[in-house]
Design a protein around this motif. Sequence first.
Motif, PDB file in Angstrom:
ATOM      1  N   GLU A 104       0.830  -1.205   0.000  1.00  0.00           N
ATOM      2  CA  GLU A 104       0.000   0.000   0.000  1.00  0.00           C
ATOM      3  C   GLU A 104       0.864   1.255   0.000  1.00  0.00           C
ATOM      4  OE1 GLU A 104      -3.463   2.127   2.791  1.00  0.00           O
ATOM      5  OE2 GLU A 104      -2.622   0.183   3.338  1.00  0.00           O
ATOM      6  N   PHE A 105       1.963   1.227   0.743  1.00  0.00           N
ATOM      7  CA  PHE A 105       2.856   2.385   0.824  1.00  0.00           C
ATOM      8  C   PHE A 105       3.582   2.622  -0.502  1.00  0.00           C
ATOM      9  CE2 PHE A 105       7.151   4.045   1.635  1.00  0.00           C
ATOM     10  CZ  PHE A 105       6.827   5.275   2.201  1.00  0.00           C
ATOM     11  N   PHE A 106       4.170   1.587  -1.075  1.00  0.00           N
ATOM     12  CA  PHE A 106       5.014   1.765  -2.267  1.00  0.00           C
ATOM     13  C   PHE A 106       4.209   1.962  -3.544  1.00  0.00           C
ATOM     14  CE2 PHE A 106       8.195  -0.138   0.568  1.00  0.00           C
ATOM     15  CZ  PHE A 106       9.243   0.739   0.352  1.00  0.00           C
ATOM     16  N   THR A 107       2.948   1.552  -3.550  1.00  0.00           N
ATOM     17  CA  THR A 107       2.108   1.754  -4.730  1.00  0.00           C
ATOM     18  C   THR A 107       1.997   3.229  -5.088  1.00  0.00           C
ATOM     19  OG1 THR A 107       0.831  -0.249  -4.282  1.00  0.00           O
ATOM     20  CG2 THR A 107      -0.205   1.411  -5.680  1.00  0.00           C
ATOM     21  N   LYS A 108       2.129   4.091  -4.099  1.00  0.00           N
ATOM     22  CA  LYS A 108       2.032   5.539  -4.334  1.00  0.00           C
ATOM     23  C   LYS A 108       3.177   6.052  -5.208  1.00  0.00           C
ATOM     24  CE  LYS A 108       2.076   6.263   0.070  1.00  0.00           C
ATOM     25  NZ  LYS A 108       2.082   6.906   1.418  1.00  0.00           N
ATOM     26  N   PHE A 109       4.248   5.283  -5.317  1.00  0.00           N
ATOM     27  CA  PHE A 109       5.434   5.760  -6.031  1.00  0.00           C
ATOM     28  C   PHE A 109       5.645   5.061  -7.366  1.00  0.00           C
ATOM     29  CE2 PHE A 109       6.043   6.121  -1.453  1.00  0.00           C
ATOM     30  CZ  PHE A 109       6.269   7.481  -1.324  1.00  0.00           C
ATOM     31  N   GLY A 110       4.737   4.165  -7.729  1.00  0.00           N
ATOM     32  CA  GLY A 110       4.861   3.479  -9.005  1.00  0.00           C
ATOM     33  C   GLY A 110       4.646   1.984  -8.851  1.00  0.00           C
ATOM     34  N   ARG A 111       4.501   1.307  -9.957  1.00  0.00           N
ATOM     35  CA  ARG A 111       4.283  -0.141  -9.934  1.00  0.00           C
ATOM     36  C   ARG A 111       5.567  -0.858  -9.520  1.00  0.00           C
ATOM     37  NH1 ARG A 111       4.400  -4.248 -13.810  1.00  0.00           N
ATOM     38  NH2 ARG A 111       4.980  -2.751 -15.446  1.00  0.00           N
ATOM     39  N   THR A 112       5.427  -1.867  -8.696  1.00  0.00           N
ATOM     40  CA  THR A 112       6.584  -2.617  -8.214  1.00  0.00           C
ATOM     41  C   THR A 112       6.559  -4.042  -8.741  1.00  0.00           C
ATOM     42  OG1 THR A 112       5.448  -3.288  -6.177  1.00  0.00           O
ATOM     43  CG2 THR A 112       6.732  -1.249  -6.111  1.00  0.00           C
ATOM     44  N   GLU A 113       7.755  -4.607  -8.943  1.00  0.00           N
ATOM     45  CA  GLU A 113       7.872  -5.996  -9.364  1.00  0.00           C
ATOM     46  C   GLU A 113       7.813  -6.933  -8.165  1.00  0.00           C
ATOM     47  OE1 GLU A 113       7.747  -7.155 -12.241  1.00  0.00           O
ATOM     48  OE2 GLU A 113       8.281  -5.537 -13.604  1.00  0.00           O
ATOM     49  N   THR A 137      12.523   4.952 -14.122  1.00  0.00           N
ATOM     50  CA  THR A 137      12.190   6.349 -13.811  1.00  0.00           C
ATOM     51  C   THR A 137      11.509   6.466 -12.458  1.00  0.00           C
ATOM     52  OG1 THR A 137      10.151   6.078 -15.106  1.00  0.00           O
ATOM     53  CG2 THR A 137      12.031   7.102 -16.210  1.00  0.00           C
ATOM     54  N   ASP A 138      10.625   5.514 -12.121  1.00  0.00           N
ATOM     55  CA  ASP A 138       9.963   5.534 -10.813  1.00  0.00           C
ATOM     56  C   ASP A 138      10.969   5.291  -9.692  1.00  0.00           C
ATOM     57  OD1 ASP A 138       7.460   6.030 -11.888  1.00  0.00           O
ATOM     58  OD2 ASP A 138       6.964   3.906 -12.088  1.00  0.00           O
ATOM     59  N   CYS A 139      11.916   4.406  -9.951  1.00  0.00           N
ATOM     60  CA  CYS A 139      12.951   4.116  -8.956  1.00  0.00           C
ATOM     61  C   CYS A 139      13.794   5.362  -8.685  1.00  0.00           C
ATOM     62  CB  CYS A 139      13.836   2.970  -9.441  1.00  0.00           C
ATOM     63  SG  CYS A 139      15.238   2.592  -8.374  1.00  0.00           S
ATOM     64  N   ASP A 140      14.231   6.017  -9.759  1.00  0.00           N
ATOM     65  CA  ASP A 140      15.066   7.214  -9.621  1.00  0.00           C
ATOM     66  C   ASP A 140      14.313   8.327  -8.894  1.00  0.00           C
ATOM     67  OD1 ASP A 140      16.988   5.837 -11.018  1.00  0.00           O
ATOM     68  OD2 ASP A 140      16.534   6.780 -12.938  1.00  0.00           O
ATOM     69  N   LYS A 141      13.052   8.491  -9.238  1.00  0.00           N
ATOM     70  CA  LYS A 141      12.245   9.535  -8.611  1.00  0.00           C
ATOM     71  C   LYS A 141      12.047   9.248  -7.129  1.00  0.00           C
ATOM     72  CE  LYS A 141       7.905  12.091  -9.189  1.00  0.00           C
ATOM     73  NZ  LYS A 141       6.649  12.209  -9.985  1.00  0.00           N
ATOM     74  N   PHE A 142      11.836   7.981  -6.791  1.00  0.00           N
ATOM     75  CA  PHE A 142      11.662   7.605  -5.385  1.00  0.00           C
ATOM     76  C   PHE A 142      12.913   7.921  -4.578  1.00  0.00           C
ATOM     77  CE2 PHE A 142      12.195   4.442  -1.996  1.00  0.00           C
ATOM     78  CZ  PHE A 142      11.054   4.684  -1.242  1.00  0.00           C
ATOM     79  N   LYS A 146      12.714  13.479  -0.406  1.00  0.00           N
ATOM     80  CA  LYS A 146      13.354  14.112   0.744  1.00  0.00           C
ATOM     81  C   LYS A 146      12.487  13.952   1.999  1.00  0.00           C
ATOM     82  CE  LYS A 146      16.695  15.748  -1.817  1.00  0.00           C
ATOM     83  NZ  LYS A 146      18.076  15.212  -1.710  1.00  0.00           N
ATOM     84  N   ASP A 147      13.130  13.534   3.091  1.00  0.00           N
ATOM     85  CA  ASP A 147      12.450  13.414   4.395  1.00  0.00           C
ATOM     86  C   ASP A 147      11.164  12.600   4.280  1.00  0.00           C
ATOM     87  OD1 ASP A 147      14.427  14.984   5.616  1.00  0.00           O
ATOM     88  OD2 ASP A 147      13.413  16.825   5.019  1.00  0.00           O
ATOM     89  N   LEU A 148      11.225  11.510   3.538  1.00  0.00           N
ATOM     90  CA  LEU A 148      10.049  10.666   3.349  1.00  0.00           C
ATOM     91  C   LEU A 148       9.791   9.842   4.611  1.00  0.00           C
ATOM     92  CD1 LEU A 148       7.878   9.509   1.446  1.00  0.00           C
ATOM     93  CD2 LEU A 148       9.577   7.790   0.734  1.00  0.00           C
ATOM     94  N   LYS A 149       8.550   9.857   5.078  1.00  0.00           N
ATOM     95  CA  LYS A 149       8.163   9.094   6.262  1.00  0.00           C
ATOM     96  C   LYS A 149       7.124   8.049   5.892  1.00  0.00           C
ATOM     97  CE  LYS A 149       9.062  12.670   9.753  1.00  0.00           C
ATOM     98  NZ  LYS A 149       8.509  13.402  10.906  1.00  0.00           N
ATOM     99  N   PHE A 150       7.138   6.947   6.637  1.00  0.00           N
ATOM    100  CA  PHE A 150       6.160   5.898   6.404  1.00  0.00           C
ATOM    101  C   PHE A 150       4.768   6.391   6.777  1.00  0.00           C
ATOM    102  CE2 PHE A 150       3.969   2.022   8.143  1.00  0.00           C
ATOM    103  CZ  PHE A 150       3.668   1.471   6.904  1.00  0.00           C
ATOM    104  N   GLU A 151       4.675   7.076   7.895  1.00  0.00           N
ATOM    105  CA  GLU A 151       3.431   7.681   8.346  1.00  0.00           C
ATOM    106  C   GLU A 151       3.726   9.088   8.832  1.00  0.00           C
ATOM    107  OE1 GLU A 151       2.438   4.802  11.341  1.00  0.00           O
ATOM    108  OE2 GLU A 151       1.031   3.738  10.020  1.00  0.00           O
TER     109      GLU A 151
END
Length: 322
Positions: A104-113, A137-142, A146-151
């Motif tokens: 649920e968390f990583f879906t916000k940043f792009g599709r994951t394998e 591109t999604d990996c690089d952007k992720f 900056k200062d990314l928090k899980f919650e």
Amino acid sequence: GDKNLPQDRFMLREVALDNGWIPLSTMLNFKRLANICNDKAKIARAVVDSASPLVQLNEENNKIRRNPDKPLPTDNEEYKTAANNKTVYVKGFPREMNIDRAEEFFTKFGRTEYIKLRKDQEGKFKGSVFVEFAEQTDCDKFLESKDLKFEETSAEPLILMARADYFKTKNVNMKNEKNAKREEQLGETKPIVIENVEYEKGRVIKITEMEEVITTREDMKTLFEGQNISWITYNKGDKEAFIRFDKNAQEALDHVQKDGKFILSEKELPVTVLEGDEEEAYWKQAALEKAEFFKRSRKRKSEGGGRVDLGGRRIIIKQRKY
């Protein structure tokens, strides 16, 4: 999926039994799916409604399989390198997090394998994950986050690293920990200084751009089988590797090169035979590591000079006094 299926021995056996078809009853043996839904009819409808080009449902609606027109990607060096480049290491998650919350968390940043929750020897989540994104591109952007928090309520931001950077840092940390442990075991010691080293020239090759290849020391031994390797200096994540022979290194290199090209794990890499100052520096470092190994194993704390044999080569060592 492309990532999980090749590593799942049970599923590989199952898909080989019936032209790829797997009964839904077998799929329900997986706890995660069973916890979501254990009704085979509902699962069949979900497959149809998803209109996924990857999964097919049979006419009886009781079996599924991977679409034969969507075969698994070729597991070659190029594929592995691309996959690793799209993989990130992320640390700082709560220990109670599960795979569903991670997805649920990583879906916000792009599709994951795939997402791998790292666990300790007791099977408990360590608070860090490896995630492979579907797109570079999604990996690089992720990684630029900056200062990314899980919650929002998380006390500290997550630690984000490319997979390759993680292993480089891990190797350095492991080496520092070993050195610290060594100092603790031996107490306060005087450093060993290599004054002179005697060696036979032309016995060592250096391979560079190793960050571009996925390989191991065993792969190198296999490549140079029969060429009298005496030592390999390489750890996962290193940018270069050194291979020492008990014979002329150029002869060993000529034996494995193809049309003048050096190929290791399906990748062409630059390689040279050490000479001059670079060759002397290599032997001094090798002599130092050898001397320190003998010192640790024998727990010697002599303050005088001494001689250590280095595979037929003599070195003169001296402990510096302060």
